[in-house]
Design an enzyme around this catalytic site. Structure first.
Site, PDB file in Angstrom:
ATOM      1  N   ARG A 268       0.881  -1.184   0.000  1.00 11.43           N
ATOM      2  CA  ARG A 268       0.000   0.000   0.000  1.00 11.43           C
ATOM      3  C   ARG A 268       0.916   1.230   0.000  1.00 11.43           C
ATOM      4  O   ARG A 268       1.946   1.235   0.678  1.00 11.43           O
ATOM      5  CB  ARG A 268      -0.917   0.033   1.231  1.00 11.43           C
TER       6      ARG A 268
ATOM      7  N   GLN B 121     -14.833   1.560   8.033  1.00 13.78           N
ATOM      8  CA  GLN B 121     -13.989   1.335   9.218  1.00 13.78           C
ATOM      9  C   GLN B 121     -14.598   1.986  10.461  1.00 13.78           C
ATOM     10  O   GLN B 121     -14.450   1.476  11.571  1.00 13.78           O
ATOM     11  CB  GLN B 121     -12.576   1.902   8.989  1.00 13.78           C
TER      12      GLN B 121
ATOM     13  N   ASP C 264      -1.820   8.807   8.304  1.00 17.08           N
ATOM     14  CA  ASP C 264      -1.084   7.778   7.572  1.00 17.08           C
ATOM     15  C   ASP C 264       0.301   8.253   7.162  1.00 17.08           C
ATOM     16  O   ASP C 264       1.220   7.456   6.990  1.00 17.08           O
ATOM     17  CB  ASP C 264      -1.875   7.332   6.345  1.00 17.08           C
TER      18      ASP C 264
HETATM   19  O1  MRU Z   1      -7.434   2.283   4.804  1.00 15.80           O
HETATM   20  P1  MRU Z   1      -7.111   2.144   6.266  1.00 15.80           P
HETATM   21  O2  MRU Z   1      -8.222   1.544   7.064  1.00 15.80           O
HETATM   22  O3  MRU Z   1      -5.793   1.466   6.489  1.00 15.80           O
HETATM   23  O4  MRU Z   1      -6.950   3.665   6.760  1.00 15.80           O
HETATM   24  C1  MRU Z   1      -6.644   3.900   8.108  1.00 15.80           C
HETATM   25  C2  MRU Z   1      -6.599   5.342   8.452  1.00 15.80           C
HETATM   26  O5  MRU Z   1      -6.765   6.199   7.609  1.00 15.80           O
HETATM   27  C3  MRU Z   1      -6.250   5.688   9.869  1.00 15.80           C
HETATM   28  O6  MRU Z   1      -6.851   6.895  10.230  1.00 15.80           O
HETATM   29  C4  MRU Z   1      -4.723   5.835   9.993  1.00 15.80           C
HETATM   30  O7  MRU Z   1      -4.069   4.734   9.439  1.00 15.80           O
HETATM   31  C5  MRU Z   1      -4.291   5.982  11.402  1.00 15.80           C
HETATM   32  S1  MRU Z   1      -4.510   4.464  12.288  1.00 15.80           S
HETATM   33  C6  MRU Z   1      -3.850   4.630  13.832  1.00 15.80           C
END
Ligand code: MRU
Length: 353
Positions: A98, A197, A238
């Site tokens: 990713r 999520q 991220d």
């Molecule tokens: O696509 P995801 O579910 O991996 O995205 C996660 C997020 O955007 C979270 O806000 C981020 O990774 C912080 S998690 C502590």
């Protein structure tokens, strides 16, 4: 029994992954909260696929999974002649699973200098990365909760809890601690299309601990701020560029803009492993585009016309000037910008700035 600070970590016993019997086990987050199924992974390729398919997700959690993936591969390969080159290929595979969360590349970079070491050394490093994230979660939770000085309502987005980290979470860790200290009346969580999520994972984590929470549609964030007296918008990250621009789940930017308009304070909570000093600004952060089908269908049912097309970026970038405070395990920065972040990382800005 009320949730006290002492009980927060015991309560949050939920784990996204575990190392068992020389294998990596991952709680398949695509099925939660309806089904708790553990996937048993035996190779770097299987870990990369679990990351790509969102069986494991959340920036710190995918970094930890990748580190274990490399240890797993070292155990699998044994002492074969091309062991190091095959491990290097596994590193690239995992790093490319990713693109947006820098924790993935960061964790792989921690493992790379050790590729010639015995598999046990690689495993110990993966365990260290996991343990450091656990400790960082607690430090961020304490520091962030301190900032909520009046009991009120907070809004969050996506899932930043135990399922996204090694511990109690980043933004959700702050929310857990602040609730335990009596500073939160109710949490509002955006559903977070298309993978939900917020609806599936954040509401589940909060419900398990009896923290009052209400789901809102992604489009309801600004209206919630206008009508519900939200005190804080608290989110994770991220990737934080050197100038403080912050990539997070798609929808965060709209919430940040709405928060500034409505006088709602904004907090980004992330470990320093999410800060990428090699990326000068948000314009350089690679944003993951996922399959249009994820947006065109819901719960496996296509609700759109057959000929419909979609654009499906799964992260966006908030300019630093919309962020009131950045909380990491090492420092709390008000109005983060390039100079303040550089000073804080170099140790000059330890503590609150
Ligand atoms: O696509 P995801 O579910 O991996 O995205 C996660 C997020 O955007 C979270 O806000 C981020 O990774 C912080 S998690 C502590």
């Amino acid at each position: 029994m009320p949730l006290t600070v002492d009980r927060v970590e015991k309560f949050a016993s939920l784990r996204a992954l575990r190392w068992e019997d020389r294998r990596l086990e991952i709680l398949d987050q695509r099925l939660l909260p309806r089904e708790e199924r553990w996937l048993v992974l035996q190779s770097a390729e299987e870990v990369a696929e679990a990351i790509r398919s969102l069986a494991v997700r959340g920036a710190p959690a995918i970094g930890i999974a990748a580190a274990y993936g490399i240890a797993l591969e070292a155990l699998r390969l044994g002492d074969g002649p091309d062991r190091v080159s095959r491990l290097a290929a596994a590193c690239r595979l995992l790093q490319e699973a990713r693109p947006t969360a820098v924790n993935l590349a960061w964790a792989v970079a921690r493992m790379e200098p050790l590729l010639e070491a015995p598999a046990e050394r690689l495993l110990a490093e993966a365990q260290r990365i996991e343990a450091e994230d656990l400790a960082a979660n607690r430090a961020m939770a304490e520091a962030g909760a301190e900032l909520l000085n009046e009991r009120g309502r907070v809004l969050t987005h996506c899932n930043t809890g135990a399922l996204a980290t090694a511990g109690i979470g980043t933004a959700l860790g702050v929310i857990r601690f602040a609730y335990a200290r009596g500073r939160i009346e109710r949490v509002y969580a955006c559903e977070t299309r298309p993978w939900l999520q917020g609806a599936r994972l954040t509401l589940w984590e909060l419900a398990r601990e009896g923290i009052p929470a209400s789901l809102i549609a992604d489009g309801a964030g600004a209206w919630a701020m206008a009508r519900l007296g939200i005190a804080w918008l608290i989110v994770g990250a991220d990737r934080i560029a050197a100038n403080g621009d912050t990539a997070n789940k798609i929808g965060t930017l709209s919430l940040m803009i709405a928060a500034r308009h409505h006088g709602v304070k904004t907090m980004v909570v992330a470990p320093t492993s999410s800060i990428d000093t090699q990326t000068a600004s948000g314009a350089e952060i690679p944003i993951e585009l996922r399959d249009a089908e994820e947006l065109l269908a819901c719960g496996g049912h296509r609700h759109t016309p057959d000929e419909a097309e979609a654009w499906n970026p799964v992260f966006d970038v908030t300019p630093a000037e919309l962020i009131d405070v950045l909380v990491t395990e090492r420092f709390v920065l008000e109005r983060p910008n390039r100079e303040r972040i550089a000073a804080a990382l170099s140790g000059l800005g330890r503590g609150s700035c």
